[in-house]
Design an enzyme around this catalytic site. Sequence first.
Site, PDB file in Angstrom:
ATOM      1  N   GLY A   1       0.413  -1.527  -0.176  1.00 35.84           N
ATOM      2  CA  GLY A   1      -0.552  -0.015   0.102  1.00 35.84           C
ATOM      3  C   GLY A   1       1.186   1.239  -0.037  1.00 35.84           C
ATOM      4  CB  CYS A   2      -0.053   4.369  -0.368  1.00 39.62           C
ATOM      5  SG  CYS A   2      -1.153   4.842   1.273  1.00 39.62           S
TER       6      CYS A   2
END
Length: 393
Positions: free
Chosen positions: A360-361
């Site tokens: 994910g980010c």
Amino acid sequence: MAENNVNKMIGKVFNDIADAIETGEFGEKIRVGITTFGSEHGVDNVVKGAEIAQNRDSSIEVVLIGPKVDSPLTQVVVENEEEGYKKMEELLDSGEIHSAVTMHYSFPIGVSTVGRVVTPGRGREMYIATTTGTSSPHRVEAMVKNGIYGIIAAKTMGIENPTVGILNLDGARQVERALKDLDKNGYKINFTESLRADGGCVMRGNDLLAGVPDVMITDTLTGNILMKVFSSYTTGGDFEAMGYGYGPGIGENYDRLVLILSRASGIPVVANAISYGASLAKGNVKELAKKEFAKVNKAGFKEILKGLNKETKKQDDEEEVVAPPKETVTGTIAGIDIMELENAVKALWKKGIYAESGMGCTGPILMVNEGKLEAAINILAEEDYITKESTIC
């Protein structure tokens, strides 16, 4: 003649009183030694920095350890760099100087240095824990220790309850779990929150630039690079012009107050490093460290560190783990260290929950069916892959 001597003595007394009133200190001056050999910018670069430090703080006495130079500062003359290190240690161990600044020093394993920078985003001071030395051969254990060292340095410098963040590196989530275990056991740690919307105490690059935590925990090699970037990003890299240097070596039962400079450190950083060393001596960092280590050990520090080094069930099993039937995975779980990600997937497979790994980010994530999200979080928490806080993206 006798009258002149009396007048001189009276004059000296009044001068001493004036100095004491100005500095607020009526005891002896803090003596900071600095070795002058070894700088890439020459001996004169170090001497000028030392003179600046002396001139701006009359409560300290700077002692030059190196070749004879034209300077009003106190000098201990040595013939070469190696002799300078020996004399520095001799002066420290005898108490003739209270702290020392040098450009290279071999600390024992278990000791590493806490740097101090001024961040470009907000102009905040931040302690980088750590920047030279080796707290432990084991990466995660070293970073956990680095956190304690950073807290000690910040507290000595007058920050009573420093905020703490962990740089988002391999092992960061394991460090987070270990430090939160310490916190639960009674050694209270003031975890900060990222300035990014997702929050949490694991810090992003944005948090570095803004100086979000008082203490930024990292591994030593990364910390060393960060020090170089923060100190010389305006100069092209060959002249460190900002910050306070790589800081004091801190470790349990370590009894010398030695601070490190780079051979590329320029005049301003030399001056600041001496001031940093004087402030640590005034704050009695060695005594404060003893108290902090007593508190952290009472909270099970050594037991937590031992747990980090054990070969646990998280390692790959010899038996092959078969994935359950594939299903839609839209529920995401954060907070798992990248080095443990695939083993965490297998831990869920063993319990009959299909999972996939992803990125994910904010870092590594696990993806599971939303209907099984809570069960998956409970399993991972029981297996010590995550804490339940900040696990859902």
